[in-house]
Design a protein around this motif. Structure first.
Motif, PDB file in Angstrom:
ATOM      1  N   GLY A   1     -48.900  -4.232  64.603  1.00 20.45           N
ATOM      2  CA  GLY A   1     -48.869  -3.046  63.745  1.00 20.45           C
ATOM      3  C   GLY A   1     -50.194  -2.812  63.061  1.00 20.45           C
ATOM      4  O   GLY A   1     -51.242  -3.257  63.522  1.00 20.45           O
ATOM      5  N   THR A   2     -50.149  -2.130  61.928  1.00 21.62           N
ATOM      6  CA  THR A   2     -51.354  -1.829  61.182  1.00 21.62           C
ATOM      7  C   THR A   2     -50.993  -1.434  59.743  1.00 21.62           C
ATOM      8  O   THR A   2     -49.827  -1.276  59.413  1.00 21.62           O
ATOM      9  CB  THR A   2     -52.154  -0.693  61.860  1.00 21.62           C
ATOM     10  N   ILE A   3     -52.019  -1.283  58.941  1.00 23.67           N
ATOM     11  CA  ILE A   3     -51.864  -0.760  57.583  1.00 23.67           C
ATOM     12  C   ILE A   3     -52.819   0.417  57.439  1.00 23.67           C
ATOM     13  O   ILE A   3     -54.001   0.298  57.743  1.00 23.67           O
ATOM     14  CB  ILE A   3     -52.173  -1.825  56.509  1.00 23.67           C
ATOM     15  N   ARG A   4     -52.307   1.567  57.001  1.00 17.34           N
ATOM     16  CA  ARG A   4     -53.124   2.732  56.696  1.00 17.34           C
ATOM     17  C   ARG A   4     -53.006   3.007  55.210  1.00 17.34           C
ATOM     18  O   ARG A   4     -52.045   2.581  54.571  1.00 17.34           O
ATOM     19  CB  ARG A   4     -52.666   3.951  57.502  1.00 17.34           C
ATOM     20  N   LEU A   5     -53.987   3.722  54.669  1.00 18.01           N
ATOM     21  CA  LEU A   5     -54.026   3.991  53.228  1.00 18.01           C
ATOM     22  C   LEU A   5     -54.019   5.489  52.986  1.00 18.01           C
ATOM     23  O   LEU A   5     -54.614   6.249  53.755  1.00 18.01           O
ATOM     24  CB  LEU A   5     -55.299   3.396  52.619  1.00 18.01           C
ATOM     25  N   THR A   6     -53.387   5.894  51.889  1.00 19.33           N
ATOM     26  CA  THR A   6     -53.400   7.309  51.520  1.00 19.33           C
ATOM     27  C   THR A   6     -53.376   7.437  50.001  1.00 19.33           C
ATOM     28  O   THR A   6     -52.984   6.493  49.297  1.00 19.33           O
ATOM     29  CB  THR A   6     -52.202   8.065  52.149  1.00 19.33           C
ATOM     30  N   GLY A   7     -53.818   8.584  49.506  1.00 22.73           N
ATOM     31  CA  GLY A   7     -53.716   8.905  48.090  1.00 22.73           C
ATOM     32  C   GLY A   7     -54.708   8.189  47.194  1.00 22.73           C
ATOM     33  O   GLY A   7     -54.487   8.098  45.982  1.00 22.73           O
ATOM     34  N   LEU A   8     -55.825   7.703  47.744  1.00 16.28           N
ATOM     35  CA  LEU A   8     -56.799   6.968  46.937  1.00 16.28           C
ATOM     36  C   LEU A   8     -57.537   7.921  45.995  1.00 16.28           C
ATOM     37  O   LEU A   8     -58.081   8.936  46.439  1.00 16.28           O
ATOM     38  CB  LEU A   8     -57.827   6.263  47.815  1.00 16.28           C
ATOM     39  N   ASN A   9     -57.568   7.581  44.698  1.00 16.38           N
ATOM     40  CA  ASN A   9     -58.386   8.380  43.784  1.00 16.38           C
ATOM     41  C   ASN A   9     -59.847   7.955  43.940  1.00 16.38           C
ATOM     42  O   ASN A   9     -60.160   7.015  44.683  1.00 16.38           O
ATOM     43  CB  ASN A   9     -57.892   8.258  42.336  1.00 16.38           C
ATOM     44  N   ASP A  10     -60.746   8.627  43.260  1.00 16.35           N
ATOM     45  CA  ASP A  10     -62.182   8.366  43.444  1.00 16.35           C
ATOM     46  C   ASP A  10     -62.556   6.920  43.132  1.00 16.35           C
ATOM     47  O   ASP A  10     -63.367   6.319  43.847  1.00 16.35           O
ATOM     48  CB  ASP A  10     -63.009   9.317  42.578  1.00 16.35           C
ATOM     49  N   ASN A  11     -61.985   6.352  42.047  1.00 17.46           N
ATOM     50  CA  ASN A  11     -62.335   4.981  41.659  1.00 17.46           C
ATOM     51  C   ASN A  11     -61.878   3.966  42.696  1.00 17.46           C
ATOM     52  O   ASN A  11     -62.627   3.053  43.065  1.00 17.46           O
ATOM     53  CB  ASN A  11     -61.726   4.632  40.298  1.00 17.46           C
ATOM     54  N   VAL A  12     -60.651   4.089  43.159  1.00 19.90           N
ATOM     55  CA  VAL A  12     -60.112   3.147  44.144  1.00 19.90           C
ATOM     56  C   VAL A  12     -60.839   3.326  45.486  1.00 19.90           C
ATOM     57  O   VAL A  12     -61.214   2.352  46.143  1.00 19.90           O
ATOM     58  CB  VAL A  12     -58.586   3.324  44.294  1.00 19.90           C
ATOM     59  N   ARG A  13     -61.095   4.572  45.863  1.00 19.34           N
ATOM     60  CA  ARG A  13     -61.811   4.823  47.116  1.00 19.34           C
ATOM     61  C   ARG A  13     -63.208   4.191  47.073  1.00 19.34           C
ATOM     62  O   ARG A  13     -63.666   3.606  48.041  1.00 19.34           O
ATOM     63  CB  ARG A  13     -61.933   6.325  47.379  1.00 19.34           C
ATOM     64  N   LYS A  14     -63.867   4.287  45.918  1.00 20.89           N
ATOM     65  CA  LYS A  14     -65.217   3.729  45.786  1.00 20.89           C
ATOM     66  C   LYS A  14     -65.197   2.214  45.999  1.00 20.89           C
ATOM     67  O   LYS A  14     -66.111   1.659  46.628  1.00 20.89           O
ATOM     68  CB  LYS A  14     -65.792   4.058  44.409  1.00 20.89           C
TER      69      LYS A  14
END
Length: 89
Positions: free
Chosen positions: A62-75
Motif C-alpha cells: 500500500g501507501t500513505i498519501r497526505l492532504t490538507g497540509l497548512n503552510d507550516n506543516v507543509r514547510k
C-alpha cells in the motif's frame, strides 16, 4: 482509509497513531490518506512515525498519501524533503 490527524502531532499522539496504523495493517488495510486539515503542528517524532508507518504500508503493498497540509506543516515536509516521499494531494 482516511485518518484525520490531531491538531498537535507530537510524542503522545505519535504513539497512538503508530498503534492505530499497525492495527489497521494487521486488519488488512495498507493504503491511507492522512488528513492534516486540523493539524497545526508536527514534530520530529510525528514525522518519524509517519515515515515508519509508510515503510510498513509499502511492505504490505500500500501507501500513505497526505492532504490538507497548512503552510507550516507543509514547510516541515518540504524542509525534510519528505515531499519527495509522500504524494501530497
Amino acid at each position: 482509509m482516511i485518518i484525520e490527524m490531531p491538531e498537535l502531532f507530537s510524542v503522545e499522539e505519535a504513539g497512538q497513531f503508530r498503534e492505530a496504523v499497525r492495527g489497521y495493517i494487521l486488519g488488512g488495510h495498507s493504503s491511507f490518506l492522512l488528513d492534516f486539515g486540523t493539524c497545526r503542528f508536527i514534530d520530529s517524532t510525528g514525522l518519524g512515525v509517519i515515515v515508519s508507518s509508510y515503510k510498513k504500508c509499502v511492505e504490505a503493498g500500500g501507501t500513505i498519501r497526505l492532504t490538507g497540509l497548512n503552510d507550516n506543516v507543509r514547510k516541515i515536509f518540504e524542509l525534510t524533503r519528505l515531499t519527495n516521499v509522500f504524494e501530497i494531494i
